[in-house]
Design an enzyme around this catalytic site. Structure first.
Site, PDB file in Angstrom:
ATOM      1  N   MET A  96       0.849  -1.184   0.000  1.00  0.00           N
ATOM      2  CA  MET A  96       0.000   0.000   0.000  1.00  0.00           C
ATOM      3  C   MET A  96       0.892   1.244   0.000  1.00  0.00           C
ATOM      4  O   MET A  96       2.081   1.150   0.251  1.00  0.00           O
ATOM      5  CB  MET A  96      -0.897  -0.016   1.233  1.00  0.00           C
ATOM      6  N   CYS A 143      -5.535 -39.953   3.201  1.00  0.00           N
ATOM      7  CA  CYS A 143      -4.240 -40.062   2.525  1.00  0.00           C
ATOM      8  C   CYS A 143      -4.201 -39.253   1.239  1.00  0.00           C
ATOM      9  O   CYS A 143      -3.220 -39.281   0.514  1.00  0.00           O
ATOM     10  CB  CYS A 143      -3.886 -41.514   2.271  1.00  0.00           C
ATOM     11  N   SER A 197      -9.722 -45.204   4.663  1.00  0.00           N
ATOM     12  CA  SER A 197      -8.784 -44.097   4.459  1.00  0.00           C
ATOM     13  C   SER A 197      -9.362 -43.225   3.355  1.00  0.00           C
ATOM     14  O   SER A 197      -9.645 -43.707   2.251  1.00  0.00           O
ATOM     15  CB  SER A 197      -7.412 -44.630   4.060  1.00  0.00           C
ATOM     16  N   ARG A 212       5.275  -2.947  15.034  1.00  0.00           N
ATOM     17  CA  ARG A 212       4.403  -4.071  14.676  1.00  0.00           C
ATOM     18  C   ARG A 212       5.175  -5.349  14.956  1.00  0.00           C
ATOM     19  O   ARG A 212       6.403  -5.320  15.077  1.00  0.00           O
ATOM     20  CB  ARG A 212       3.999  -4.007  13.207  1.00  0.00           C
ATOM     21  N   HIS A 271      12.854  -3.812   0.246  1.00  0.00           N
ATOM     22  CA  HIS A 271      11.660  -4.536  -0.184  1.00  0.00           C
ATOM     23  C   HIS A 271      11.975  -6.006  -0.441  1.00  0.00           C
ATOM     24  O   HIS A 271      11.299  -6.905   0.053  1.00  0.00           O
ATOM     25  CB  HIS A 271      11.117  -3.870  -1.454  1.00  0.00           C
TER      26      HIS A 271
HETATM   27  C1  PEP Z   1      -6.647 -40.260  -3.444  1.00  0.00           C
HETATM   28  O1  PEP Z   1      -7.391 -40.499  -4.409  1.00  0.00           O
HETATM   29  O2  PEP Z   1      -6.837 -39.347  -2.643  1.00  0.00           O
HETATM   30  C2  PEP Z   1      -5.443 -41.085  -3.240  1.00  0.00           C
HETATM   31  C3  PEP Z   1      -4.684 -40.901  -2.173  1.00  0.00           C
HETATM   32  O3  PEP Z   1      -5.116 -41.963  -4.200  1.00  0.00           O
HETATM   33  P1  PEP Z   1      -4.414 -41.574  -5.576  1.00  0.00           P
HETATM   34  O4  PEP Z   1      -3.959 -40.157  -5.453  1.00  0.00           O
HETATM   35  O5  PEP Z   1      -3.280 -42.523  -5.718  1.00  0.00           O
HETATM   36  O6  PEP Z   1      -5.507 -41.786  -6.543  1.00  0.00           O
END
Ligand code: PEP
Ligand code: MG
Length: 881
Positions: A104, A830, A763, A337, A455
């Site tokens: 800004m 996952c 999962s 700050r 900067h």
């Molecule tokens: C998913 O689908 O989130 C996963 C972990 O499997 P992949 O990315 O191998 O399809």
């Protein structure tokens, strides 16, 4: 009741950030605790939002309140805006709720005109200073408020200097400056179509409007997007009476941090310039001196300043970034700050503060932004490789880390070359906010000018990007696109390497090494783990990644993608043989060749995990991914395999699919080719048995991907169990293992109660769940997602940050249905989201047992999980389970 839109500094406090902005709230707070702050007033963020709501006009009510506060300020200071004797001059600065460095705009010396410049002369007895201030004001006002290009003014200055044979601005005489003022006003008239405004109130209103407008300038928008700052907060405007650091050798201005912002060392760190205005320090045009030399330059000022920095740090209980000005031997604090810092400094500071009893461990945990840890996990140069590296020059170590890349001199070029997969270093004379996208995309930043608070340095540290600043040995020619050092020339596109921790710049590229978790970081992470009550696992497909993840604190493997093992050079022939087999016998023959490889893979991984749970997923991708598609490659492979090209071509064609991601993949492969599933189950069992016999504890979790109906699992689970049990029996070994499934198809979420009856665990594969929930192909969404986010159709890329509203609902439903059917059902995630802080928090609130992410994100997930725990305890959020 009318709304209060304008606050004098003595009417606010530090809790009023959202109304007064960070700067305004802190100016008020400092006023309250008796520090020497030049007085003024703050126009609220509400007034800014009101300006936008009111068709880009400041409402009369706001104007009246500004008049009132201005009159009060004039009375207190005994000065009047525009007066021809001792005039009041003010600065006008933006002040957002979250600090946005360089984003800004600021206007200094407002109130100067043809009359008040004489007032300033009679008050200061310094005609040169007065005209210099006036010309600076015209230039800054025109640039910031009226968008007149800066270079037009620079050209005039350069011409006068060239005509007179001057090297420095300081050589300009009063007459030169008067002439420059006349020329500057002409530029204004040409560009704006009106005379330069002489009426100070008009100047003030135009400046205030400019600050309001600058909330939505492209740089500010990019910065907000990068830092997740909402667009609707608005900015406050601070009007503050000017003090001057450019009134001779008993004046000066500077910026200091109460601790070192790169390392966290508890030692005052900063820079100042004698006889200069604040912009000179921040803009990096003159190279400033270290704050330490102020002790000898102005001992009394130094002592006072140190006292104030101590007061401010203990008041705010955090490292402060303080701007100060000394006007003729009087010290003023212009701003304080919480200082921006590297991740390393952030950790060292909170650990110090906890050990000094200033804050507690939970406060320390909450102060670290999880994504910031990424910086600590970045590689540095390999020490051996560095020995042979050729040092080119040395600049300031502005932001730690190391980077290797090709040199580009313009932000646009960096962006273009990064798109085509290159690693780049942005090299500039000095950076400005216009360079922000280049800075984001480059591996590192190198500037020839500017200090540690320039900067480039401030912004790079905030981003966690390696930066070497003020490398004066380099002559950077942005137009010719080359760097000269002595008689060496480095052209655009050549490699250099920079070390932001030492300031060294090297020729060519240098190999990097990874980092270790130790020292304060290690101590901090033990606090994180004391608090955390959700497990963090890693996605890893080989012992090397698994070991790295354990170093980073992983407590198990959440996803081992077995197909990654198939791609290795010595295995791919057997994999292809298995794929092109057109009968079960041939397929089994090929699978028999793969079995020993897979057994060794699992054996290695189980050993590396040393008794931690290890989730192994059965083959998932469509088989065509393992075959070549180009004619020449098919022919070559056919020759290698000793089959006819036409035969192989036919098989490739058979496997071709219109929608491979919705095609013959996941558990569908195991359903149609149960022998693949059998081979993998056997390899898992045999690998586990080998490890058990060597004395390792092994906890396998066998995971079936892409279940859409419980019947798939009902068919596959017995195959897996019979295979594993028969191997265990043969070997006379007992082992606990579980069989579960990924939940990554919307139908699986809707029928999770049925699936839970047959699964030991779920999962969440949120990559596929996002793909199928949104109907966005994971492989093609890049073409439109950028625009979706830019246009606000989506807030974030849902493949990076879990869409809690939609996809999250599917997860929530699956959790409820699954746990309803089986209360001890183990739950994890996952997908990529398992390492993204807001998604981790979501998973925690759903009652998941663990999140799993790539090794380098494990510490981030650990911290995010601990923060979620603390938030829940403090009642900030509700946990579902
Ligand atoms: C998913 O689908 O989130 C996963 C972990 O499997 P992949 O990315 O191998 O399809
Ligand atoms: Mg998947």
């Amino acid at each position: 009741m009318s709304i209060k839109f304008v606050y004098s500094f003595d009417e606010g406090n530090k809790e009023m950030r959202s109304l007064l902005g960070g700067k305004g709230a802190n100016l008020a707070e400092m006023t309250n605790i008796g520090l020497p702050v030049p007085q003024g007033f703050t126009i609220t963020t509400e007034a800014c939002n009101d300006y936008y709501d009111n068709d880009h006009k400041i409402r009369q009510e706001v104007l009246d309140q500004i008049d009132d506060k201005l009159a009060k300020l004039e009375a207190e200071q005994g000065k009047k805006l525009g007066s021809d004797e001792n005039p009041l001059l003010v600065s006008v600065r933006s002040g957002a709720v979250f600090s946005m460095p360089g984003m800004m705009d600021t206007i200094l010396n407002l109130g100067l005109n043809d009359t008040s410049v004489n007032g300033l002369i009679s008050a200061t007895k310094n005609e040169r200073f007065s005209y210099d201030s006036y010309r600076r004001f015209i230039q800054m006002f025109s640039d910031v408020a009226m968008e007149v290009p800066k270079y037009k003014f620079e050209n005039v200055l350069d011409k006068v200097k060239a005509d007179k044979g001057y090297k420095f601005d300081t050589e300009l005489t009063v007459d030169d400056l008067k002439e420059i003022v006349v020329e500057f006003k002409k530029i204004y008239k040409n560009e704006v179509g009106e005379d330069f405004p002489q009426e100070p109130k008009k100047q003030l209103l135009l400046a205030i409007e400019a600050v309001f407008r600058s909330w939505n300038n492209p740089r500010a928008i990019v910065y907000r997007k990068l830092n997740d700052i909402p667009n609707n907060l608005g900015t406050a405007v601070n009007i503050q009476s000017m003090v001057f650091g450019n009134m001779g050798s008993d004046s000066g201005t500077g910026v200091a941090f109460t601790r070192n912002p790169s390392t966290g060392e508890n030692k005052l760190f900063g820079e100042y310039l004698i006889d200069a205005q604040g912009e000179d320090v921040v803009a990096g045009i003159r190279t400033p001196q270290s704050i330490d030399t102020l002790k000898t330059d102005m001992p009394e000022m130094y002592e006072q300043f140190v006292k104030i920095t101590d007061i401010l740090e203990s008041h705010y209980k955090d490292m402060q970034d303080i701007e100060f000005t000394i006007e003729k031997g009087r010290l003023f604090i212009l701003q304080t700050r919480n200082g921006k810092r590297t991740a390393k400094a952030a950790i060292n500071i909170v650990v110090d503060l906890v050990n000094a009893g200033v804050i507690d461990k939970e406060e320390a945990i909450m102060r670290i932004e999880p994504n910031q840890l990424d910086q600590l996990l970045h590689p540095t140069f390999n020490a051996e490789a560095l020995k042979d590296a050729q040092l080119l020059a040395k600049g300031l170590p502005a932001s730690p880390g190391a980077a290797t890349g090709k040199v580009y001199f313009h932000a646009d070029d960096v962006v273009d070359h990064v798109k085509s997969g290159e690693k780049t270093i942005l090299v500039r004379q000095e950076t400005s906010p216009e360079d922000i996208e280049g800075m984001v995309n480059a591996e590192g930043i190198l500037t020839a000018r500017g200090g540690m608070t320039s900067h480039a340095a401030v912004v790079a540290r905030g981003m966690g990007k390696c930066c070497v600043a003020g490398c004066g040995e380099l002559s950077v020619d942005e137009a010719a696109r080359e760097i000269r050092v002595g008689n060496r020339v480095i052209k655009e596109g050549e490699y250099i390497s920079i070390d932001g921790s030492s300031g060294c710049v090297y020729l060519g590229s240098i190999e990097m090494t990874s980092v270790e978790v130790s020292g304060s970081f290690g101590e901090f992470m033990t606090w994180v783990d004391e608090v955390r009550d959700m497990m963090v696992r890693t996605n890893a497909d080989n012992p090397r990644d698994a070991k790295k993840a354990i170093e980073f604190g992983a407590e198990g493997i959440g996803l081992c993608r077995t197909e990654h093992m198939f791609f290795e050079e010595e295995r791919i022939p057997a994999v292809r043989e298995m794929i092109i087999a057109d009968n079960v016998e041939d397929r089994i023959k090929a699978l028999d060749k793969l079995l020993p490889f897979q057994r060794e893979d699992f054996h290695g991984i189980f050993k590396a995990m040393e008794g931690r749970p290890c989730n192994v997923r059965l083959l998932d991708p469509p088989l065509h991914e393992f075959l070549p598609h180009e004619d020449s490659a098919i022919e070559e492979l056919a020759n290698q395999m000793g089959i006819r090209t036409s035969e192989l071509k036919k098989r490739v064609l058979d496997l071709d699919e219109f929608n491979p991601m919705l095609g013959h993949r996941g558990c569908r492969l195991a359903v149609t080719y149960p022998e693949i599933c059998e081979m993998q189950a056997r390899a898992i069992a045999q690998g586990a048995i080998l490890a058990i016999k060597e004395g390792y504890e092994v906890v396998p979790e066998i995971m079936v991907p892409l279940i859409g109906t419980v019947n798939e699992l009902k068919m596959l689970r017995p195959i897996i169990e019979e295979t594993v049990n028969s191997e265990l029996e043969k070997a006379g070994v007992s082992m606990n293992y579980t069989v579960g499934t990924m939940i990554e198809i919307p139908r699986a979420c809707l029928t999770a109660d049925e699936i839970a009856e047959v699964a030991d665990f779920f999962s969440f594969g949120t990559n596929d769940l996002t793909q199928m929930g949104f109907g966005y192909s994971r492989d093609d969404a890049g073409k439109f997602l950028g625009e979706y986010v830019e246009n606000g159709i989506l807030e974030k890329d849902p493949f990076q940050v879990l869409d809690q509203k939609g996809i999250g609902k599917l997860v929530e439903m699956a959790v409820k249905l699954g746990r309803g059917a089986k209360s001890d059902l183990k739950l994890g995630i996952c997908g990529e989201h398992g390492g993204e802080p807001s998604s981790v928090e979501f998973c925690y609130n759903q009652g998941l047992n663990y999140v799993s992410c790539s090794p380098f994100r494990v510490p981030i997930a650990r911290l995010a999980a601990a923060q979620a725990t603390i938030k829940k305890r403090s009642g900030a959020i509700e946990r579902d389970k």
